[in-house]
Design a protein around this motif. Structure first.
Motif, PDB file in Angstrom:
ATOM      1  N   VAL A 187     -30.896  15.411 -35.624  1.00 51.31           N
ATOM      2  CA  VAL A 187     -29.744  15.790 -34.808  1.00 51.31           C
ATOM      3  C   VAL A 187     -30.168  16.743 -33.690  1.00 51.31           C
ATOM      4  CG1 VAL A 187     -27.549  17.027 -34.807  1.00 51.31           C
ATOM      5  CG2 VAL A 187     -28.048  15.385 -36.624  1.00 51.31           C
ATOM      6  N   ILE A 188     -31.018  17.715 -34.007  1.00 48.71           N
ATOM      7  CA  ILE A 188     -31.534  18.621 -32.970  1.00 48.71           C
ATOM      8  C   ILE A 188     -32.268  17.814 -31.902  1.00 48.71           C
ATOM      9  CG2 ILE A 188     -33.220  20.437 -32.503  1.00 48.71           C
ATOM     10  CD1 ILE A 188     -32.514  21.621 -35.258  1.00 48.71           C
ATOM     11  N   GLY A 189     -33.085  16.867 -32.341  1.00 45.80           N
ATOM     12  CA  GLY A 189     -33.789  16.012 -31.392  1.00 45.80           C
ATOM     13  C   GLY A 189     -32.837  15.196 -30.534  1.00 45.80           C
ATOM     14  N   LEU A 190     -31.737  14.726 -31.139  1.00 48.01           N
ATOM     15  CA  LEU A 190     -30.748  13.954 -30.393  1.00 48.01           C
ATOM     16  C   LEU A 190     -30.069  14.804 -29.331  1.00 48.01           C
ATOM     17  CD1 LEU A 190     -29.106  11.342 -30.032  1.00 48.01           C
ATOM     18  CD2 LEU A 190     -27.519  12.207 -31.773  1.00 48.01           C
ATOM     19  N   VAL A 191     -29.684  16.034 -29.693  1.00 46.01           N
ATOM     20  CA  VAL A 191     -29.027  16.925 -28.734  1.00 46.01           C
ATOM     21  C   VAL A 191     -29.939  17.181 -27.534  1.00 46.01           C
ATOM     22  CG1 VAL A 191     -28.116  19.249 -28.375  1.00 46.01           C
ATOM     23  CG2 VAL A 191     -27.583  18.033 -30.494  1.00 46.01           C
ATOM     24  N   LYS A 192     -31.208  17.461 -27.800  1.00 49.71           N
ATOM     25  CA  LYS A 192     -32.143  17.764 -26.708  1.00 49.71           C
ATOM     26  C   LYS A 192     -32.513  16.509 -25.920  1.00 49.71           C
ATOM     27  CE  LYS A 192     -34.161  21.981 -28.585  1.00 49.71           C
ATOM     28  NZ  LYS A 192     -35.401  22.701 -28.951  1.00 49.71           N
ATOM     29  N   GLN A 193     -32.534  15.375 -26.585  1.00 49.48           N
ATOM     30  CA  GLN A 193     -32.829  14.133 -25.876  1.00 49.48           C
ATOM     31  C   GLN A 193     -31.678  13.740 -24.947  1.00 49.48           C
ATOM     32  OE1 GLN A 193     -33.380  10.760 -28.455  1.00 49.48           O
ATOM     33  NE2 GLN A 193     -33.805   9.361 -26.786  1.00 49.48           N
ATOM     34  N   LYS A 194     -30.442  13.898 -25.422  1.00 50.16           N
ATOM     35  CA  LYS A 194     -29.288  13.534 -24.609  1.00 50.16           C
ATOM     36  C   LYS A 194     -29.078  14.528 -23.481  1.00 50.16           C
ATOM     37  CE  LYS A 194     -25.549  11.856 -26.341  1.00 50.16           C
ATOM     38  NZ  LYS A 194     -25.691  10.480 -25.844  1.00 50.16           N
ATOM     39  N   TYR A 195     -29.342  15.797 -23.721  1.00 48.19           N
ATOM     40  CA  TYR A 195     -29.072  16.837 -22.725  1.00 48.19           C
ATOM     41  C   TYR A 195     -30.384  17.548 -22.405  1.00 48.19           C
ATOM     42  CZ  TYR A 195     -24.468  15.400 -23.980  1.00 48.19           C
ATOM     43  OH  TYR A 195     -23.366  14.608 -24.211  1.00 48.19           O
ATOM     44  N   SER A 196     -31.114  16.959 -21.477  1.00 48.41           N
ATOM     45  CA  SER A 196     -32.484  17.385 -21.207  1.00 48.41           C
ATOM     46  C   SER A 196     -32.555  18.763 -20.564  1.00 48.41           C
ATOM     47  CB  SER A 196     -33.194  16.357 -20.320  1.00 48.41           C
ATOM     48  OG  SER A 196     -32.519  16.193 -19.088  1.00 48.41           O
ATOM     49  N   ILE A 197     -31.414  19.332 -20.203  1.00 50.92           N
ATOM     50  CA  ILE A 197     -31.433  20.714 -19.714  1.00 50.92           C
ATOM     51  C   ILE A 197     -32.004  21.648 -20.770  1.00 50.92           C
ATOM     52  CG2 ILE A 197     -29.075  21.264 -20.504  1.00 50.92           C
ATOM     53  CD1 ILE A 197     -28.752  22.882 -17.904  1.00 50.92           C
ATOM     54  N   LEU A 198     -31.884  21.258 -22.050  1.00 48.89           N
ATOM     55  CA  LEU A 198     -32.403  22.070 -23.145  1.00 48.89           C
ATOM     56  C   LEU A 198     -33.886  21.822 -23.401  1.00 48.89           C
ATOM     57  CD1 LEU A 198     -29.458  21.762 -25.703  1.00 48.89           C
ATOM     58  CD2 LEU A 198     -29.890  23.599 -24.061  1.00 48.89           C
ATOM     59  N   GLN A 199     -34.479  20.858 -22.682  1.00 47.70           N
ATOM     60  CA  GLN A 199     -35.901  20.569 -22.862  1.00 47.70           C
ATOM     61  C   GLN A 199     -36.783  21.352 -21.903  1.00 47.70           C
ATOM     62  OE1 GLN A 199     -36.824  16.370 -22.733  1.00 47.70           O
ATOM     63  NE2 GLN A 199     -34.971  15.815 -23.852  1.00 47.70           N
ATOM     64  N   ASP A 244     -16.374   0.672 -14.305  1.00 44.12           N
ATOM     65  CA  ASP A 244     -16.787  -0.726 -14.281  1.00 44.12           C
ATOM     66  C   ASP A 244     -18.248  -0.940 -14.629  1.00 44.12           C
ATOM     67  OD1 ASP A 244     -14.222  -1.291 -13.477  1.00 44.12           O
ATOM     68  OD2 ASP A 244     -14.710  -1.246 -11.332  1.00 44.12           O
ATOM     69  N   ASP A 245     -18.986   0.129 -14.894  1.00 44.82           N
ATOM     70  CA  ASP A 245     -20.416  -0.003 -15.174  1.00 44.82           C
ATOM     71  C   ASP A 245     -20.771   0.905 -16.357  1.00 44.82           C
ATOM     72  OD1 ASP A 245     -23.191  -0.066 -15.205  1.00 44.82           O
ATOM     73  OD2 ASP A 245     -23.370  -0.133 -13.022  1.00 44.82           O
ATOM     74  N   SER A 246     -20.725   0.360 -17.565  1.00 46.85           N
ATOM     75  CA  SER A 246     -20.955   1.168 -18.764  1.00 46.85           C
ATOM     76  C   SER A 246     -22.383   1.701 -18.824  1.00 46.85           C
ATOM     77  CB  SER A 246     -20.655   0.349 -20.021  1.00 46.85           C
ATOM     78  OG  SER A 246     -21.478  -0.808 -20.078  1.00 46.85           O
ATOM     79  N   GLU A 247     -23.344   0.931 -18.313  1.00 50.45           N
ATOM     80  CA  GLU A 247     -24.735   1.393 -18.324  1.00 50.45           C
ATOM     81  C   GLU A 247     -24.901   2.628 -17.447  1.00 50.45           C
ATOM     82  OE1 GLU A 247     -29.280  -0.318 -17.544  1.00 50.45           O
ATOM     83  OE2 GLU A 247     -27.513  -1.547 -17.089  1.00 50.45           O
ATOM     84  N   LYS A 248     -24.287   2.613 -16.277  1.00 47.39           N
ATOM     85  CA  LYS A 248     -24.344   3.770 -15.376  1.00 47.39           C
ATOM     86  C   LYS A 248     -23.635   4.969 -16.003  1.00 47.39           C
ATOM     87  CE  LYS A 248     -23.665   3.247 -10.903  1.00 47.39           C
ATOM     88  NZ  LYS A 248     -22.981   3.063  -9.589  1.00 47.39           N
ATOM     89  N   LEU A 249     -22.500   4.720 -16.638  1.00 48.33           N
ATOM     90  CA  LEU A 249     -21.742   5.799 -17.271  1.00 48.33           C
ATOM     91  C   LEU A 249     -22.576   6.502 -18.346  1.00 48.33           C
ATOM     92  CD1 LEU A 249     -18.035   5.751 -18.329  1.00 48.33           C
ATOM     93  CD2 LEU A 249     -19.747   6.481 -19.975  1.00 48.33           C
ATOM     94  N   VAL A 250     -23.182   5.718 -19.224  1.00 45.51           N
ATOM     95  CA  VAL A 250     -23.990   6.307 -20.301  1.00 45.51           C
ATOM     96  C   VAL A 250     -25.179   7.058 -19.722  1.00 45.51           C
ATOM     97  CG1 VAL A 250     -25.458   5.777 -22.286  1.00 45.51           C
ATOM     98  CG2 VAL A 250     -23.274   4.600 -22.009  1.00 45.51           C
ATOM     99  N   TYR A 251     -25.808   6.488 -18.706  1.00 39.64           N
ATOM    100  CA  TYR A 251     -27.002   7.112 -18.132  1.00 39.64           C
ATOM    101  C   TYR A 251     -26.694   8.460 -17.502  1.00 39.64           C
ATOM    102  CZ  TYR A 251     -31.020   7.958 -15.133  1.00 39.64           C
ATOM    103  OH  TYR A 251     -32.099   8.545 -14.511  1.00 39.64           O
ATOM    104  N   TYR A 252     -25.636   8.533 -16.705  1.00 37.30           N
ATOM    105  CA  TYR A 252     -25.366   9.763 -15.961  1.00 37.30           C
ATOM    106  C   TYR A 252     -24.586  10.805 -16.747  1.00 37.30           C
ATOM    107  CZ  TYR A 252     -27.255   8.016 -11.589  1.00 37.30           C
ATOM    108  OH  TYR A 252     -28.105   7.568 -10.610  1.00 37.30           O
ATOM    109  N   THR A 253     -23.823  10.403 -17.744  1.00 41.68           N
ATOM    110  CA  THR A 253     -22.985  11.379 -18.460  1.00 41.68           C
ATOM    111  C   THR A 253     -23.436  11.644 -19.891  1.00 41.68           C
ATOM    112  OG1 THR A 253     -21.401   9.777 -19.383  1.00 41.68           O
ATOM    113  CG2 THR A 253     -21.024  10.531 -17.119  1.00 41.68           C
ATOM    114  N   GLY A 254     -24.193  10.724 -20.489  1.00 40.55           N
ATOM    115  CA  GLY A 254     -24.604  10.883 -21.882  1.00 40.55           C
ATOM    116  C   GLY A 254     -23.525  10.509 -22.877  1.00 40.55           C
TER     117      GLY A 254
END
Length: 305
Positions: free
Chosen positions: A251-263, A10-20
């Motif tokens: 694309v590399i920047g996008l992967v690392k931005q979305k999944y900050s574990i790689l940062q 029910d909350d698309s903003e929360k979904l995108v934020y927590y799951t990517g």
């Protein structure tokens, strides 16, 4: 603070934020693929399959600490650690097919406009990227993972994207000391190439002899070599090439931005028993694969017109 199925649906903003991930449908598609491989909630497993997936996605998206996730889901840190590795294994197997090398026909019938003038035969744009890791105690591993470029211990992998902007190739992870040329020649990229294909890369990829074995061509920016500067023709060519080559960096920047574990700096426990010569299938190989596969589920960043 609720992270239940109902709260995320029910909350698309929360979904995108927590799951990517971009939507509830995408999230549930991933869940349906991996849920048969996750245990049900019971005395030995304190989380439902859906909660296990959310814990994992929150970990790779925001790199939350295990203690943080343990507080959020009312479990122990050891449960969070087991959940991370369990879901990582499931996603690596079930989502690996999303990193797919498309056919030549599929590539050329959907080629973005930017490639049509000079690079309509391009099949892949390649580059290497590095992720920081803790300093190994073993002196040999420490030397093999030291990156002179990053001045840090790193792991390094080769990524290839299609002209359309999807990740189509990932090498296994190596110690950061390895050169771009060496990782390319031993990555298995040659197995995917067909005669006449064009690879686009940066200057460090001096692998033209390697490409000739597959009767392919690699296009890299010109070198000044002994010349004081490039000619006007070479400057114009470099400019045209940079317009299309920049997409792999995006694309590399996008992967690392979305999944900050790689940062951040990965602990050695998350890197696993990696063979620094690029052999074996370590946890870091699975992590890189999963992050790239999940990125492929998101809208592409290369404009089609």
């Amino acid at each position: 603070m609720s992270l239940t199925e109902e709260a995320l649906r029910d909350d698309s903003e929360k979904l995108v934020y927590y799951t990517g991930l971009p939507s509830w449908i995408t999230l549930m598609t991933v869940f349906n693929l991996i849920s048969p491989f996750l245990p049900e909630k019971n005395a030995n497993c304190k989380l439902t399959p859906f909660e296990q997936m959310i814990v994992f996605l929150m970990k790779i998206t925001h790199n939350f600490g295990h203690l943080d996730l343990a507080y959020r889901f009312l479990v122990s840190t050891s449960t969070v650690s087991r959940t991370y590795h369990r879901v990582l294994d499931a996603m690596s197997v079930r989502l690996g097919h999303l990193i797919h090398w498309p056919s030549r026909l599929a590539l050329r019938t959907s080629m973005p406009t930017a490639f049509l003038k000079f690079y309509k035969k391009a099949c892949v744009i390649i580059d290497c990227t590095e992720v920081f890791i803790e300093t190994p105690s073993d002196f040999l591993a420490r030397a093999q993972t030291w990156s002179n470029y990053k001045h840090h211990n790193t792991i390094k992998f080769l990524i290839g994207i299609t002209p359309q902007g999807t990740v189509s190739f990932i090498s296994r992870c190596w110690g950061g000391r390895v050169s771009d040329k060496e990782i390319t020649e031993t990555s298995g990229l040659l197995n995917y190439l067909e005669a006449g294909d064009v690879i686009i890369a940066d200057r460090g990829f001096t692998v033209s002899d390697y490409c000739r074995l597959a009767m392919c061509e690699i296009v890299i920016p010109p070198f000044t070599r002994a010349k004081a500067q490039l000619t006007k023709k070479e400057v114009d060519w470099s400019r045209e090439l940079s317009i299309v080559r920049i997409h792999v960096e995006r694309v590399i920047g996008l992967v690392k931005q979305k999944y900050s574990i790689l940062q951040g700096t990965l602990p050695l426990s998350m890197v696993g028993g990696i063979d620094m010569l690029g052999n074996g299938d370590a946890p870091i190989d699975k992590l890189v694969k999963v992050c790239c596969a999940l990125t492929n589920l998101c809208p592409p960043i290369v404009p089609m017109d």
